[in-house]
Design an enzyme around this catalytic site. Structure first.
Site, PDB file in Angstrom:
ATOM      1  N   HIS A  47      -2.536  -2.194  10.058  1.00  0.00           N
ATOM      2  CA  HIS A  47      -1.974  -3.527  10.272  1.00  0.00           C
ATOM      3  C   HIS A  47      -0.736  -3.392  11.142  1.00  0.00           C
ATOM      4  CE1 HIS A  47      -3.796  -6.233   7.001  1.00  0.00           C
ATOM      5  NE2 HIS A  47      -4.460  -5.093   6.936  1.00  0.00           N
ATOM      6  N   GLU A  53       0.814  -1.221   0.000  1.00  0.00           N
ATOM      7  CA  GLU A  53       0.000   0.000   0.000  1.00  0.00           C
ATOM      8  C   GLU A  53       0.845   1.268   0.000  1.00  0.00           C
ATOM      9  OE1 GLU A  53      -3.515   0.363   2.284  1.00  0.00           O
ATOM     10  OE2 GLU A  53      -4.134  -1.723   2.019  1.00  0.00           O
TER      11      GLU A  53
END
Length: 433
Positions: free
Chosen positions: A303, A61
């Site tokens: 995360h 990402e």
């Protein structure tokens, strides 16, 4: 010093430490994106302790170029070898590799089955989810070269059709083919990333049974209690134990961006799968669990990171030994075929039929509106304007749905047939072994 201690010292000196981290780098949507990614880069470039020092870093990402430029510049002395993978309609797959080990070559494999083109609001299809393969040179004389496979697989967005379980299963199948090819080429395989698949799921079984890889987290947990990783077991744990014992990296209540989630939602989605014949992990941890200092007081990402330290075998001192039973392999292949068949028999016809119906109905309505404009204008002047506007909207949406049906759904259906045929070939070959 004994010979055993000397050998252990040599192994530690030759060991490598790897980090995988989904950085949550969505432009406009991710809160404090710029500040968080800069903090990640600062920490990687200037580790506060030896525990923060890594030899190989795989990020997901990284979708904004300004974030990548900052990371690359900040980490250039610590990680002289870098690569960002660019292929994709909008911003690329967001995959990045930073390495102290020299990079020999790279290539990108884009998943042919990766969501639906109609789901533009989800973005997986447009960014071009892929497997970023980085081939590293041997980091010491005689070592097997490493093939690092970094990926961010299709995300689940709900239950049923929105879970995209078939897409992830097909992506996992693609992983098994690339792993097999690289193994035959003599590389030590390390597969990392946010794979959006829980332990025990079909993709997980494809990685561990069909591809013959091993979950490095499980290999490093010598205590039977610390091997607990499945959802029903994790749900009973304290959030700290979920991270420490279960290896949770996503939806933890300890993460400020996911603190509102139920304890049962906590899961392990970030992995380092390894070929046990060539890669020997000896320490694994969930990392980047701390918070940024004030005024942000937030987690580095939605995360947590996952770190594993490992040794690589000598080039002339290993043999591939994947002792997976034929029964287990056939069972996984049957499950994959059933998953594909369910999607092809339910979702594909539904998507194709209603989009084709919308397209054909739009043609009829546009013709009818153009005929009726004359009569409507004679009664009310503004009626013609409204009907023209309606005709434009109906025409555009109809054409778009027609293109999705003719190009998107048909292409997805053919790609699924191809995977199905490949799995059937493998099923027959495995059965004949």
């Amino acid at each position: 010093m004994s010979a055993a201690e000397e050998e252990k010292g040599r192994q530690n000196a030759r060991s490598l430490k790897l980090l995988t981290l989904n950085t949550w780098g969505l432009k406009y949507l991710s809160k404090f994106r710029k500040e968080r990614l800069q903090a990640i880069a600062d920490r990687l470039s200037s580790p506060a302790s030896a525990g923060d020092e890594y030899d190989i870093v795989a990020l997901q990402e990284i979708w904004c170029d300004e974030d990548w430029q900052y990371i690359k510049k900040k980490c250039q002395s610590a990680f002289p070898y870098t690569r960002k993978f660019m292929s994709g309609i909008i911003s690329g797959p967001g995959l990045v590799v930073l390495s102290r080990v020299p990079i020999e070559s790279t290539f990108l494999y884009r998943f042919p089955i990766n969501g639906r083109a109609s789901a533009f609001f989800r973005g997986d299809w447009y960014v071009g989810k892929s497997i970023a393969v980085t081939l590293l040179r041997p980091h010491y004389p005689g070592a097997i070269p490493i093939a690092l496979l970094n990926s961010h697989m299709h995300a689940p967005y709900g239950r049923g059709d929105s879970s995209y379980s078939c897409h992830r299963a097909c992506q996992a199948w693609d992983f098994t083919k690339i792993v097999s090819a690289l193994q035959k080429a003599g590389y030590a395989i390390i597969q990392v990333g946010d794979l959006n698949s829980r332990p025990g799921s079909l993709p997980y079984k494809l990685f561990t049974i069909t591809a013959g890889l091993v979950d490095s987290w499980n290999m490093c947990q010598t205590d039977a209690e610390k091997r607990m990783s499945f959802r029903e077991e994790l749900a009973t744990m304290d959030p700290k134990d979920q991270v420490l014992i279960g290896g949770v990296t996503c939806d933890s209540q300890l993460n400020t961006w996911r603190a509102h989630r139920k304890r049962a939602d906590a899961c392990r989605l970030d992995y380092a799968f390894i070929d046990p014949s060539t890669v020997h992990p000896f320490d694994a941890k969930v990392v980047f669990t701390e918070r940024l200092p004030p005024p942000f007081n937030c987690s580095y990402s939605d995360h947590f990171g996952y770190s594993v330290e490992f040794n690589v075998a000598y080039e002339d001192g290993y043999t591939h030994d994947h002792s997976i039973s034929t029964v287990d392999k056939l069972s996984v292949l049957k499950e994959l075929l059933a998953e594909i068949e369910r999607y092809r028999s339910h979702t594909i016809p539904y998507q194709a039929n209603w989009r084709k119906f919308h397209f054909l109905l739009s043609i009829v309505l546009v013709i009818a509106i153009h005929v009726g404009i004359t009569f409507a204008a004679n009664r009310r002047g503004y009626a013609a304007v409204l009907l023209l506007f309606a005709s434009t909207v109906i025409g555009i949406t109809g054409v778009v749905n027609g293109l999705i049906w003719f190009l998107g759904v048909r292409s997805e259906s053919r790609a699924l047939v191809e995977v199905q045929l490949e799995v059937e070939d493998s099923f027959v070959a495995t059965k004949d072994e």
